[in-house]
Design a protein around this motif. Structure first.
Motif, PDB file in Angstrom:
ATOM      1  N   ASP A 209       1.000  -1.307  -0.241  1.00 27.78           N
ATOM      2  CA  ASP A 209       0.091   0.017  -0.397  1.00 27.78           C
ATOM      3  C   ASP A 209       0.677   1.035   0.198  1.00 27.78           C
ATOM      4  O   ASP A 209       0.220   2.543  -0.589  1.00 27.78           O
ATOM      5  CB  ASP A 209      -0.844  -0.031   1.065  1.00 27.78           C
ATOM      6  N   VAL A 210       2.280   0.719   0.530  1.00 30.35           N
ATOM      7  CA  VAL A 210       2.789   2.380   0.802  1.00 30.35           C
ATOM      8  C   VAL A 210       2.935   2.985  -0.257  1.00 30.35           C
ATOM      9  O   VAL A 210       3.349   4.083  -0.437  1.00 30.35           O
ATOM     10  CB  VAL A 210       4.396   2.428   1.521  1.00 30.35           C
ATOM     11  N   VAL A 211       3.771   1.714  -1.603  1.00 26.64           N
ATOM     12  CA  VAL A 211       3.986   2.361  -2.571  1.00 26.64           C
ATOM     13  C   VAL A 211       2.842   2.814  -3.865  1.00 26.64           C
ATOM     14  O   VAL A 211       3.010   3.538  -4.650  1.00 26.64           O
ATOM     15  CB  VAL A 211       5.136   1.009  -3.685  1.00 26.64           C
ATOM     16  N   ILE A 212       1.395   1.919  -3.563  1.00 30.44           N
ATOM     17  CA  ILE A 212       1.069   3.338  -3.663  1.00 30.44           C
ATOM     18  C   ILE A 212       0.713   4.729  -4.146  1.00 30.44           C
ATOM     19  O   ILE A 212       0.040   5.479  -4.400  1.00 30.44           O
ATOM     20  CB  ILE A 212      -0.575   1.910  -4.376  1.00 30.44           C
ATOM     21  N   ALA A 213       0.273   3.846  -2.169  1.00 31.50           N
ATOM     22  CA  ALA A 213       0.235   5.700  -2.008  1.00 31.50           C
ATOM     23  C   ALA A 213       1.513   6.796  -2.440  1.00 31.50           C
ATOM     24  O   ALA A 213       1.201   8.201  -2.553  1.00 31.50           O
ATOM     25  CB  ALA A 213       0.100   5.282  -0.567  1.00 31.50           C
ATOM     26  N   LEU A 214       2.356   6.627  -2.103  1.00 32.80           N
ATOM     27  CA  LEU A 214       3.704   7.395  -2.602  1.00 32.80           C
ATOM     28  C   LEU A 214       3.715   7.366  -3.792  1.00 32.80           C
ATOM     29  O   LEU A 214       4.702   8.549  -4.567  1.00 32.80           O
ATOM     30  CB  LEU A 214       5.026   5.934  -1.970  1.00 32.80           C
ATOM     31  N   THR A 215       2.837   6.958  -4.831  1.00 35.67           N
ATOM     32  CA  THR A 215       3.002   7.165  -5.872  1.00 35.67           C
ATOM     33  C   THR A 215       1.535   7.688  -6.674  1.00 35.67           C
ATOM     34  O   THR A 215       1.333   8.844  -6.511  1.00 35.67           O
ATOM     35  CB  THR A 215       4.191   6.016  -6.985  1.00 35.67           C
ATOM     36  N   ILE A 216       0.550   6.603  -6.926  1.00 34.37           N
ATOM     37  CA  ILE A 216      -0.231   6.944  -7.683  1.00 34.37           C
ATOM     38  C   ILE A 216      -1.599   7.858  -7.017  1.00 34.37           C
ATOM     39  O   ILE A 216      -2.071   8.747  -7.341  1.00 34.37           O
ATOM     40  CB  ILE A 216      -1.148   5.512  -7.656  1.00 34.37           C
ATOM     41  N   VAL A 217      -1.316   7.475  -5.689  1.00 34.19           N
ATOM     42  CA  VAL A 217      -2.241   8.024  -4.509  1.00 34.19           C
ATOM     43  C   VAL A 217      -1.749   9.549  -4.481  1.00 34.19           C
ATOM     44  O   VAL A 217      -2.239  11.085  -4.223  1.00 34.19           O
ATOM     45  CB  VAL A 217      -2.388   7.795  -3.086  1.00 34.19           C
ATOM     46  N   SER A 218      -0.208   9.618  -4.348  1.00 41.81           N
ATOM     47  CA  SER A 218      -0.379  10.920  -3.917  1.00 41.81           C
ATOM     48  C   SER A 218      -0.301  12.123  -5.125  1.00 41.81           C
ATOM     49  O   SER A 218      -0.415  13.510  -5.072  1.00 41.81           O
ATOM     50  CB  SER A 218       0.976  11.212  -3.703  1.00 41.81           C
ATOM     51  N   ALA A 219      -0.259  11.424  -6.160  1.00 39.26           N
ATOM     52  CA  ALA A 219      -0.011  12.185  -7.675  1.00 39.26           C
ATOM     53  C   ALA A 219      -1.470  12.932  -7.775  1.00 39.26           C
ATOM     54  O   ALA A 219      -2.316  14.120  -8.215  1.00 39.26           O
ATOM     55  CB  ALA A 219       0.547  11.687  -8.774  1.00 39.26           C
ATOM     56  N   GLY A 220      -2.407  11.977  -7.316  1.00 40.44           N
ATOM     57  CA  GLY A 220      -3.402  12.091  -7.782  1.00 40.44           C
ATOM     58  C   GLY A 220      -4.483  13.241  -6.787  1.00 40.44           C
ATOM     59  O   GLY A 220      -5.239  13.999  -7.558  1.00 40.44           O
ATOM     60  N   THR A 221      -3.678  12.577  -6.296  1.00 41.65           N
ATOM     61  CA  THR A 221      -4.541  14.090  -5.209  1.00 41.65           C
ATOM     62  C   THR A 221      -3.660  15.452  -4.716  1.00 41.65           C
ATOM     63  O   THR A 221      -4.421  16.359  -4.538  1.00 41.65           O
ATOM     64  CB  THR A 221      -4.635  13.710  -3.813  1.00 41.65           C
ATOM     65  N   SER A 222      -3.455  15.126  -5.737  1.00 50.47           N
ATOM     66  CA  SER A 222      -2.275  16.983  -6.237  1.00 50.47           C
ATOM     67  C   SER A 222      -3.103  17.313  -7.015  1.00 50.47           C
ATOM     68  O   SER A 222      -1.665  18.609  -7.538  1.00 50.47           O
ATOM     69  CB  SER A 222      -0.844  16.283  -6.092  1.00 50.47           C
ATOM     70  N   LEU A 223      -3.926  17.062  -8.278  1.00 55.76           N
ATOM     71  CA  LEU A 223      -4.423  17.603  -9.007  1.00 55.76           C
ATOM     72  C   LEU A 223      -4.563  18.686  -8.730  1.00 55.76           C
ATOM     73  O   LEU A 223      -4.808  19.746  -9.472  1.00 55.76           O
ATOM     74  CB  LEU A 223      -5.456  16.476  -9.994  1.00 55.76           C
ATOM     75  N   PRO A 224      -5.106  19.062  -7.302  1.00 54.92           N
ATOM     76  CA  PRO A 224      -5.530  20.812  -7.613  1.00 54.92           C
ATOM     77  C   PRO A 224      -4.659  21.748  -7.658  1.00 54.92           C
ATOM     78  O   PRO A 224      -4.416  23.015  -7.815  1.00 54.92           O
ATOM     79  CB  PRO A 224      -6.256  20.806  -6.389  1.00 54.92           C
ATOM     80  N   GLU A 225      -3.447  21.121  -7.183  1.00 55.98           N
ATOM     81  CA  GLU A 225      -2.149  21.796  -6.732  1.00 55.98           C
ATOM     82  C   GLU A 225      -1.781  22.459  -8.657  1.00 55.98           C
ATOM     83  O   GLU A 225      -0.717  23.003  -8.862  1.00 55.98           O
ATOM     84  CB  GLU A 225      -1.221  21.502  -5.825  1.00 55.98           C
ATOM     85  N   VAL A 226      -1.379  21.505  -8.936  1.00 55.70           N
ATOM     86  CA  VAL A 226      -0.896  20.937 -10.170  1.00 55.70           C
ATOM     87  C   VAL A 226      -2.178  21.959 -11.707  1.00 55.70           C
ATOM     88  O   VAL A 226      -0.576  22.359 -11.592  1.00 55.70           O
ATOM     89  CB  VAL A 226      -1.355  19.943 -10.798  1.00 55.70           C
ATOM     90  N   ALA A 227      -2.956  21.951 -11.407  1.00 58.23           N
ATOM     91  CA  ALA A 227      -3.559  22.574 -12.249  1.00 58.23           C
ATOM     92  C   ALA A 227      -3.276  24.378 -12.038  1.00 58.23           C
ATOM     93  O   ALA A 227      -3.366  24.777 -12.271  1.00 58.23           O
ATOM     94  CB  ALA A 227      -5.574  22.968 -12.216  1.00 58.23           C
ATOM     95  N   THR A 228      -3.577  24.829  -9.838  1.00 59.12           N
ATOM     96  CA  THR A 228      -3.291  26.194  -9.655  1.00 59.12           C
ATOM     97  C   THR A 228      -1.655  26.840 -10.628  1.00 59.12           C
ATOM     98  O   THR A 228      -1.820  27.951 -10.970  1.00 59.12           O
ATOM     99  CB  THR A 228      -3.381  26.414  -8.021  1.00 59.12           C
TER     100      THR A 228
END
Length: 361
Positions: A209-228
């Protein structure tokens, strides 16, 4: 419905929920006569990190604490290396002097505090309370400081968040409360789908779960920051692109992990040994690296943005190789530690010294 579809829908709901929450809360705040600057420092800033909060708190409630912690650590690494890297490639980023003197040191301090609190392998409810109190104090400090400076306004928030026009459908508080409620609903559902899908991905791919959270999940939840940040860079508001990332990193540590630790009763948030041994230190190194890079002419040049992106790619490659137990892992690690990292450090030192000599002349 397939796991990938639920994961994608979860991301969409998180982004839509954050937008709805920010819009409703901003309009409601304006209705009560709160200034755009204060709204920006509180509602908007918190709203861009709402997906991280929803996922980490949701994961803590479901007992998948590896995802709760990995999401925040991975998001902070992603924010600095990927988002600032992409933004700097679009246009060299101007670094506000206040960021160098105040915000970056606070981000570094929050990162060091998180490391110290995690040394025993768990973030207890007491640790969570400390982090939340510091977040409240930090927010209050920003609001008081901004008011004392008597600034006319803040373009970061004035452009996108204006009071509702008289007669508009969202000009009345029932509609604004509806937007807030709808946004919170989408965040809850989206985080539930995203966390559940992430766990299934980990099982199917045979990684933790750690690897998935560190990569896919973290990138996905950062989408608002990416857009901003990307939108700010494209508009030429380059200081905003940097400030958004630095502020988000501080908020992720203090608020996301603080709240997640408070609800993860009675055992608290367990911090995986792999995160303590490697990823937490990468997050700390990335935070410290901001200071010398920001000091080189008070801007992030395109080549520095390229270095950020290269390092994020190298970090993800390491996680994948390590998760698979690949034979190339030792060679890859030795190459990074023996050649790439020292060369980068030397380059940064030379850049800082050159920047100081140019400033002196």
């Amino acid at each position: 419905m397939s796991t990938a579809v639920f994961f994608g829908l979860g991301l969409v709901l998180l982004v839509l929920g954050a937008n709805s929450l920010v819009r409703g809360a901003s309009k409601l705040a304006f209705s009560f006569g709160i200034s755009p600057l204060v709204v920006g420092l509180t509602v908007v800033a918190f709203g861009t990190s709402a997906p991280e909060v929803a996922v980490s708190v949701g994961a803590a409630l479901e007992g998948t604490t590896d995802i709760a912690v990995g999401n925040v650590v991975g998001s902070n690494i992603f924010n600095v290396l990927f988002i600032l890297g992409v933004s700097a490639l679009i246009a060299p980023l101007i670094v506000n002097l206040q960021l160098i003197r105040q915000e970056v040191p606070i981000m570094i301090g929050a990162s060091v505090l998180l490391l110290l609190l995690s040394l025993d392998g768990v973030l207890s409810w007491i640790d969570g309370a400390i982090l939340v109190v510091l977040m409240v104090a930090y927010t209050a400090f920003l609001v008081i400081q901004s008011r004392s400076q008597a600034q006319a306004g803040n373009t970061e928030f004035d452009v996108e968040n204006q009071p509702a026009k008289p007669g508009a459908w969202d000009s009345r508080w029932p509609a604004q409360l509806g937007l807030i409620s709808f946004g919170l609903f989408l965040l809850v559902v989206g985080s539930d789908w995203l966390v559940g899908s992430a766990v299934e991905f980990a099982k199917v791919m045979g990684v933790s779960d750690v690897v998935i959270a560190l990569t896919i999940v973290s990138a996905g939840t950062s989408l608002p920051e990416v857009a901003t940040s990307v939108a700010a860079a494209l508009k030429g508001e380059r200081d905003i692109a940097v400030g958004n990332v630095v502020g988000s990193c501080t908020f992720n540590i203090l608020a996301c992990l603080g709240l997640a630790s408070l609800v993860a009763l009675p055992a608290g948030l367990q911090v995986a040994s792999s995160i303590m041994a490697f990823d937490m230190w990468v997050m700390l190194a990335v935070a410290f690296a901001c200071l010398p890079i920001f000091l080189t002419g008070r801007e992030i040049a395109r080549w520095e943005g390229a270095v950020f992106l290269a390092y994020y790619t190298a970090y993800v490659v390491y996680l994948v190789l390590n998760a698979q137990g690949h034979d190339a892992l030792d060679l890859y690690s030795n190459t990074m530690l023996s050649f790439v990292v020292p060369i980068t450090v030397i380059t940064l030192v030379v850049s800082v010294l050159r920047g100081k000599s140019q400033a002196a002349t």
